[in-house]
Design a protein around this motif. Structure first.
Motif, PDB file in Angstrom:
ATOM      1  N   GLN A 442       0.834  -1.202   0.000  1.00  0.00           N
ATOM      2  CA  GLN A 442       0.000   0.000   0.000  1.00  0.00           C
ATOM      3  C   GLN A 442       0.874   1.260   0.000  1.00  0.00           C
ATOM      4  O   GLN A 442       0.591   2.229  -0.713  1.00  0.00           O
ATOM      5  N   ALA A 443       1.958   1.229   0.775  1.00  0.00           N
ATOM      6  CA  ALA A 443       2.837   2.397   0.886  1.00  0.00           C
ATOM      7  C   ALA A 443       3.571   2.679  -0.416  1.00  0.00           C
ATOM      8  O   ALA A 443       3.753   3.839  -0.801  1.00  0.00           O
ATOM      9  N   SER A 446       1.331   4.341  -3.149  1.00  0.00           N
ATOM     10  CA  SER A 446       0.776   5.659  -2.853  1.00  0.00           C
ATOM     11  C   SER A 446       1.738   6.742  -3.353  1.00  0.00           C
ATOM     12  O   SER A 446       2.951   6.573  -3.313  1.00  0.00           O
ATOM     13  N   ASP A 448       1.135   9.820  -2.064  1.00  0.00           N
ATOM     14  CA  ASP A 448       0.898  10.780  -0.993  1.00  0.00           C
ATOM     15  C   ASP A 448       1.971  10.569   0.073  1.00  0.00           C
ATOM     16  O   ASP A 448       1.991   9.547   0.756  1.00  0.00           O
ATOM     17  N   GLU A 451       0.753   9.861   3.703  1.00  0.00           N
ATOM     18  CA  GLU A 451       0.183   8.518   3.844  1.00  0.00           C
ATOM     19  C   GLU A 451       1.284   7.461   3.862  1.00  0.00           C
ATOM     20  O   GLU A 451       1.248   6.532   4.678  1.00  0.00           O
ATOM     21  N   ARG A 452       2.247   7.611   2.989  1.00  0.00           N
ATOM     22  CA  ARG A 452       3.346   6.642   2.937  1.00  0.00           C
ATOM     23  C   ARG A 452       4.094   6.610   4.266  1.00  0.00           C
ATOM     24  O   ARG A 452       4.424   5.544   4.788  1.00  0.00           O
ATOM     25  N   GLU A 454       3.001   7.355   7.240  1.00  0.00           N
ATOM     26  CA  GLU A 454       2.162   6.717   8.266  1.00  0.00           C
ATOM     27  C   GLU A 454       2.189   5.196   8.129  1.00  0.00           C
ATOM     28  O   GLU A 454       2.293   4.463   9.120  1.00  0.00           O
ATOM     29  N   LEU A 455       2.101   4.712   6.904  1.00  0.00           N
ATOM     30  CA  LEU A 455       2.103   3.268   6.674  1.00  0.00           C
ATOM     31  C   LEU A 455       3.437   2.640   7.072  1.00  0.00           C
ATOM     32  O   LEU A 455       3.469   1.578   7.699  1.00  0.00           O
TER      33      LEU A 455
END
Length: 505
Positions: A442-443, A446, A448, A451-452, A454-455
């Motif tokens: 997911q990271a 992305s 963003d 967001e990356r 945080e992941l």
């Protein structure tokens, strides 16, 4: 006044004798830069290995589409420009007239060949696994299309494994290509005395201009103290990774300088999580509680590092500073071993390569684990055999380092902990966790940044709990250098480029 000039050429230096009024003076002009490092390269095929000693040589021979500057900004390499056509497509425009060492001109077909061969390589495919296709627009333009949006694409393409190869040279050499490399870099391959030295010479047609120093020799000097001695005697001009005990000696020599900087490297203790008893998380946690990393930093490194709580260092994008380190607690460690059904401990082995610092770390760990009943023997394994054996899973525990070459957490975490990268691709602990796989995927898809980050923070929390690897310390890197060597700068990833280096006078 009569002048007589004699020029005597010898390997490594030219001696010019001039007489004026009967007085002769010898002026030595060095034409060879000698670099000492702790292990020989494994291969100079950037798709066949991902180890530091090989990369330190390869980075002189090859170039990448894009590079990073000293501040880790993306700058042009073989591509003079690039742009995003959509969230999956990046178009690169190549420099015209760039020559490979075999005289061939760089074309878009070489880029396509390189990236497709990289994707097919079990060793380095994880670096470009996000790429779906490479399309040639014209001879000097190529589109790189990813399967999904991929935030760290440009940083991944700065990796030495993404060095652009010449299709003709690779196919002509076949299996021998790793000993017959052809790149577009500032230096070209001359010969390789395996186990001893690799010799390079300046490439006349390098697109960045011919180098001031005509020859470069990489010497294999495994003992750090011997590298320091070689510096003192003038046998080498640059010594990588000096032992802590030798740093002051080098620092205090009038003709030498010691340079030490933070790096992207973390030293870690790895567990084979598919082999008992290390398949039990409580055993791994018990060992983590038995370790005092501060002792290692103080006694072995003499302060040249900082105890770590993460597989990536503080300078890497995505680092989570909120994770607590394991603090030595023998009672807690014994309690966890008992819960794992091993109240009396067990016997095991730890592998390290023939690196004196790592051997000393293993000895400290041996003494610490003995306190909780673990009888650990140390096996010192030659570097090539070490890499091969740990990639096959022949080990119990091992000591190794990982350099987040790109400066992005994707490279520091995906290769070491994703289920798809077991073995030589990086995951030598053979760790698998579906949630970690999902977060990492997911990271990386992305674009963003928040967001990356945080992941990646969540991934580090899980890893610190399950400890497939125990991060011992964030590593500082050092080099010893002759003061007459000018223009050298260290790369945070440790792949120091000799481009632009010269001798004083």
């Amino acid at each position: 006044m009569i002048k007589a000039v004699k020029v005597a050429m010898a390997v490594g230096m030219a001696v010019v004798l001039s007489a004026c009024g009967g007085a002769e003076e010898a002026v030595k002009v060095k034409d060879t830069l000698v670099v000492g490092q702790g292990a020989d390269a494994k291969t100079l095929d950037p798709h066949a290995t991902n180890d530091q000693p090989s990369s330190r040589v390869a980075v002189q021979i090859y170039s990448q589409l894009v590079e990073t500057d000293k501040d880790m900004n993306i700058v042009p390499g073989l591509a003079e420009s690039w742009k995003s056509l959509d969230d999956k497509t990046t178009q690169f425009v190549l420099r015209k007239g760039v020559k490979f060492h075999n005289g061939e001109e760089l074309k878009a077909s070489d880029v396509k060949f390189t990236l497709e061969a990289m994707i097919a390589s079990p060793t380095v495919a994880h670096i470009v696994s996000a790429i779906d296709s490479v399309d040639i627009v014209d001879e000097y333009t190529v589109n790189v299309i990813t399967k999904e949006p991929f935030g760290p694409l440009l940083y991944h393409l700065t990796h030495t494994a993404a060095s652009i190869l010449n299709e003709k040279a690779v196919k002509a050499a076949g299996d021998a290509y790793g000993q017959q490399p052809v790149g577009t870099g500032p230096y070209q391959f001359v010969d390789w005395a395996v186990g001893d030295r690799i010799t390079l010479k300046a490439f006349d047609d390098y697109y960045g201009g011919k180098q001031a120093i005509p020859n470069v020799v990489f010497r294999n000097i495994p003992e750090g103290t011997n590298r320091a001695i070689a510096l003192e005697t003038g046998e080498i001009d640059i010594g990588y990774d000096l032992e802590p005990i030798d740093k002051d000696t080098v620092r205090n020599k009038e003709n030498l300088a010691l340079v030490e900087e933070e790096s992207f490297s973390v030293a870690y203790l790895g567990f084979n999580t598919q082999k008992a008893p290390f398949d039990n998380v409580k055993v791994r946690q018990a060992i983590s509680y038995a370790i005092n990393a501060d002792d290692i930093v103080e006694a072995v490194l003499m302060g040249a590092g900082a105890p770590s709580s993460s597989p990536i260092g503080p300078k890497v994008f995505g680092y989570n500073p909120e994770i607590d380190r394991y603090q030595q607690n023998f009672d807690k460690a014994r309690e966890l071993l008992a819960e794992a059904g091993l109240p009396d401990g067990f016997k095991t082995t730890i592998w390290t390569n023939d690196n004196p610092t790592r051997v000393q770390i293993a000895q400290v760990l041996q003494a610490q684990l003995r306190q909780i009943g673990i009888d650990m023997s140390i096996e010192v394994v030659e570097w090539g055999a070490f890499l091969d054996g740990t990639s096959r899973g022949n080990h119990d525990m091992f000591i190794l380092g990982w350099v987040t070459v790109t400066g992005d957490a994707d490279y520091g975490l995906y290769a070491l902990f994703n289920s798809a990268t077991h073995g030589g691709a990086g995951n030598r602990s053979f760790y698998s966790n579906a949630e970690v796989d999902q977060l990492l995927n997911q990271a990386r898809t992305s674009i963003d940044a928040a967001e990356r980050k945080e992941l990646y923070g969540k991934v580090q929390v899980i890893l610190q709990n399950e400890v497939p690897t125990f991060s011992i310390y964030d590593q500082y890197q050092n080099i010893g250098i002759q003061k007459n060597v000018l223009g050298f700068s260290m790369a945070p990833a440790g792949h120091h480029k000799l481009r632009g280096v010269s001798f004083a006078g």
